[in-house]
Design a protein around this motif. Structure first.
Motif, PDB file in Angstrom:
ATOM      1  N   ASP A  17       0.967  -1.036   0.154  1.00 18.60           N
ATOM      2  CA  ASP A  17       0.091   0.038  -0.051  1.00 18.60           C
ATOM      3  C   ASP A  17       0.816   1.312   0.291  1.00 18.60           C
ATOM      4  O   ASP A  17       1.683   1.365   0.965  1.00 18.60           O
ATOM      5  CB  ASP A  17      -0.800  -0.047   1.075  1.00 18.60           C
ATOM      6  CG  ASP A  17      -1.882  -1.243   1.326  1.00 18.60           C
ATOM      7  OD1 ASP A  17      -2.543  -1.514   0.178  1.00 18.60           O
ATOM      8  OD2 ASP A  17      -2.075  -1.554   2.410  1.00 18.60           O
ATOM      9  N   SER A  18       0.647   2.078  -0.949  1.00 12.59           N
ATOM     10  CA  SER A  18       1.444   3.532  -1.031  1.00 12.59           C
ATOM     11  C   SER A  18       0.756   4.429  -0.145  1.00 12.59           C
ATOM     12  O   SER A  18      -0.333   4.849  -0.604  1.00 12.59           O
ATOM     13  CB  SER A  18       1.302   3.817  -2.574  1.00 12.59           C
ATOM     14  OG  SER A  18       2.070   5.133  -2.393  1.00 12.59           O
ATOM     15  N   LEU A  19       1.236   4.722   1.028  1.00 18.60           N
ATOM     16  CA  LEU A  19       0.547   5.455   1.990  1.00 18.60           C
ATOM     17  C   LEU A  19       1.531   6.696   2.311  1.00 18.60           C
ATOM     18  O   LEU A  19       1.446   7.608   3.370  1.00 18.60           O
ATOM     19  CB  LEU A  19       0.206   4.911   3.448  1.00 18.60           C
ATOM     20  CG  LEU A  19      -0.298   3.692   3.295  1.00 18.60           C
ATOM     21  CD1 LEU A  19      -0.538   2.822   4.589  1.00 18.60           C
ATOM     22  CD2 LEU A  19      -1.761   3.837   2.887  1.00 18.60           C
ATOM     23  N   VAL A  20       2.108   7.117   1.258  1.00 17.95           N
ATOM     24  CA  VAL A  20       3.094   8.535   1.460  1.00 17.95           C
ATOM     25  C   VAL A  20       2.198   9.629   1.450  1.00 17.95           C
ATOM     26  O   VAL A  20       2.347  10.579   2.301  1.00 17.95           O
ATOM     27  CB  VAL A  20       3.989   8.610   0.156  1.00 17.95           C
ATOM     28  CG1 VAL A  20       4.639   9.635   0.208  1.00 17.95           C
ATOM     29  CG2 VAL A  20       5.007   7.346   0.225  1.00 17.95           C
ATOM     30  N   ALA A  21       1.260   9.940   0.511  1.00 12.79           N
ATOM     31  CA  ALA A  21       0.241  10.926   0.692  1.00 12.79           C
ATOM     32  C   ALA A  21      -0.513  10.939   1.814  1.00 12.79           C
ATOM     33  O   ALA A  21      -0.505  12.112   2.490  1.00 12.79           O
ATOM     34  CB  ALA A  21      -0.465  11.061  -0.582  1.00 12.79           C
ATOM     35  N   PRO A  22      -0.927  10.043   2.292  1.00 13.97           N
ATOM     36  CA  PRO A  22      -1.587  10.224   3.656  1.00 13.97           C
ATOM     37  C   PRO A  22      -0.999  10.334   4.776  1.00 13.97           C
ATOM     38  O   PRO A  22      -1.151  11.202   5.671  1.00 13.97           O
ATOM     39  CB  PRO A  22      -2.348   8.545   3.709  1.00 13.97           C
ATOM     40  CG  PRO A  22      -2.484   7.821   2.426  1.00 13.97           C
ATOM     41  CD  PRO A  22      -1.258   8.713   1.551  1.00 13.97           C
ATOM     42  N   LEU A  23       0.379   9.855   4.692  1.00 15.68           N
ATOM     43  CA  LEU A  23       1.254  10.327   5.850  1.00 15.68           C
ATOM     44  C   LEU A  23       1.661  11.666   5.712  1.00 15.68           C
ATOM     45  O   LEU A  23       1.640  12.498   6.702  1.00 15.68           O
ATOM     46  CB  LEU A  23       2.840   9.542   5.584  1.00 15.68           C
ATOM     47  CG  LEU A  23       3.751   9.916   6.677  1.00 15.68           C
ATOM     48  CD1 LEU A  23       3.068   9.752   8.295  1.00 15.68           C
ATOM     49  CD2 LEU A  23       4.905   9.014   6.341  1.00 15.68           C
ATOM     50  N   SER A  24       1.660  12.490   4.525  1.00 25.23           N
ATOM     51  CA  SER A  24       1.918  13.916   4.381  1.00 25.23           C
ATOM     52  C   SER A  24       0.605  14.568   4.664  1.00 25.23           C
ATOM     53  O   SER A  24       0.867  15.554   5.588  1.00 25.23           O
ATOM     54  CB  SER A  24       2.304  14.265   2.857  1.00 25.23           C
ATOM     55  OG  SER A  24       2.519  15.329   2.501  1.00 25.23           O
ATOM     56  N   LEU A  25      -0.407  14.171   4.706  1.00 22.84           N
ATOM     57  CA  LEU A  25      -1.624  14.969   5.099  1.00 22.84           C
ATOM     58  C   LEU A  25      -1.607  14.665   6.637  1.00 22.84           C
ATOM     59  O   LEU A  25      -1.973  15.886   7.196  1.00 22.84           O
ATOM     60  CB  LEU A  25      -2.842  14.074   4.594  1.00 22.84           C
ATOM     61  CG  LEU A  25      -4.174  14.483   5.342  1.00 22.84           C
ATOM     62  CD1 LEU A  25      -4.628  15.865   4.755  1.00 22.84           C
ATOM     63  CD2 LEU A  25      -5.305  13.649   4.668  1.00 22.84           C
TER      64      LEU A  25
END
Length: 303
Positions: A245-253
């Protein structure tokens, strides 16, 4: 919102099928049977595979009620995210990745997800979430499976900012309810889930809403099943690069959420950090510069 909203595309195809042209029926059949492949095809490529023109593909999308082929493709993405098993995700996405440039592909993909998240995020809703959290009697944070990393990160920093945070640790539905059964109207629940969506998280949010708590969803789409139980939804794009799961954008949010709250509670945060620095120093929690020079740099310089 209906829990089965993500199957909307299939319903549209079924309802429109009798009035579709011969070429459009070929497209409908291909999508129904091979949606996991169709999701990555341009209108031209899809038309070529099925044996119709690109304009027929565009008309097909319009016939289903979508404003252009990109909107149809987005609906396909939602369908794929909820339908594919981990095994199928590896199979499907392996064709997308240049095996000789995996690093470049994944980093570029993550960068695109942050870019899309930035373009689509509603700052008013983000600020609404900030106010809900600041006004909460107690803040509950829930994310399981791969999302437990996001929940843990958020919980770590919230514990430095607030003294009313509870990170839900759970391996079962019963354990989860034991930790949230006291929840009430003055509390906030932050539920984090991305495809494939966790039933545990959805049930916790449903329960929290029934108890009149404020519910904040951090998820990937307005078609996410979390949305129907949330008062406030923060959307960050995710992706399925193989089974990871690519969760980079959620972590940035989540980073943005933490920073915004730190700014709102600047004085309290500074006091907390000042006290913690003394404790960290006394109990040698972190490596300090003097120790680093003595233990690592000096011996190397003598060699």
């Amino acid at each position: 919102m209906n829990m089965h909203k993500q199957n909307d595309l299939m319903k549209r195809i079924k309802n429109a099928y009798p009035k579709l042209s011969k070429g459009q029926k070929l497209l409908a059949n291909y999508i129904l049977e091979h949606y996991e492949k169709a999701v990555f095809l341009t209108a031209a490529k899809l038309g070529k595979i099925v044996g119709v023109s690109e304009s027929t593909v565009v008309r097909f999308a319009n016939e289903l009620g979508y404003d252009g082929y990109p909107k149809l493709q987005r609906a396909l993405e939602e369908l794929v995210k909820t339908k594919l098993t981990s095994f199928q995700r590896v199979e499907v996405t392996s064709d997308r990745i240049d095996k000789g440039h995996v690093l470049k592909f994944v980093l570029q993909s993550d960068a695109e997800k942050i870019k899309h998240t930035l373009e689509e995020i509603d700052e008013n809703i983000f600020n609404q979430a900030i106010d809900m959290i600041l006004d909460a009697r107690k803040i509950y944070i829930l994310g399981v499976r791969s999302c437990s990393a996001l929940a843990g990160f958020l919980g770590f920093y919230f514990n430095l900012i607030f003294d009313n945070t509870k990170l839900i640790h759970t391996n079962s539905v019963s354990e989860m309810f034991e930790q949230i059964y006291k929840i009430g109207p003055e509390d906030v629940v932050i539920g984090i889930s991305f495809p494939r969506y966790s039933k545990r998280t959805i049930k916790a949010m449903e329960f929290s809403k029934s108890r009149k708590a404020k519910v904040i969803a951090i998820t990937d789409s307005l078609l996410s099943p979390l949305i129907q139980f949330s008062n406030c939804s923060l959307i960050a794009r995710s992706d399925m690069a193989s089974f990871v799961d690519s969760l980079v954008a959620p972590l940035s949010l989540i980073n943005a959420l933490i920073v915004a709250l730190c700014i709102k509670k600047k004085d309290e945060v500074l006091d907390t950090l000042e006290n913690l620095e003394k404790i960290w120093s006394e109990y040698q929690v972190y490596e300090n510069d003097e120790e680093y020079v003595t233990n690592y740099l000096a011996p190397n310089e003598l060699q």
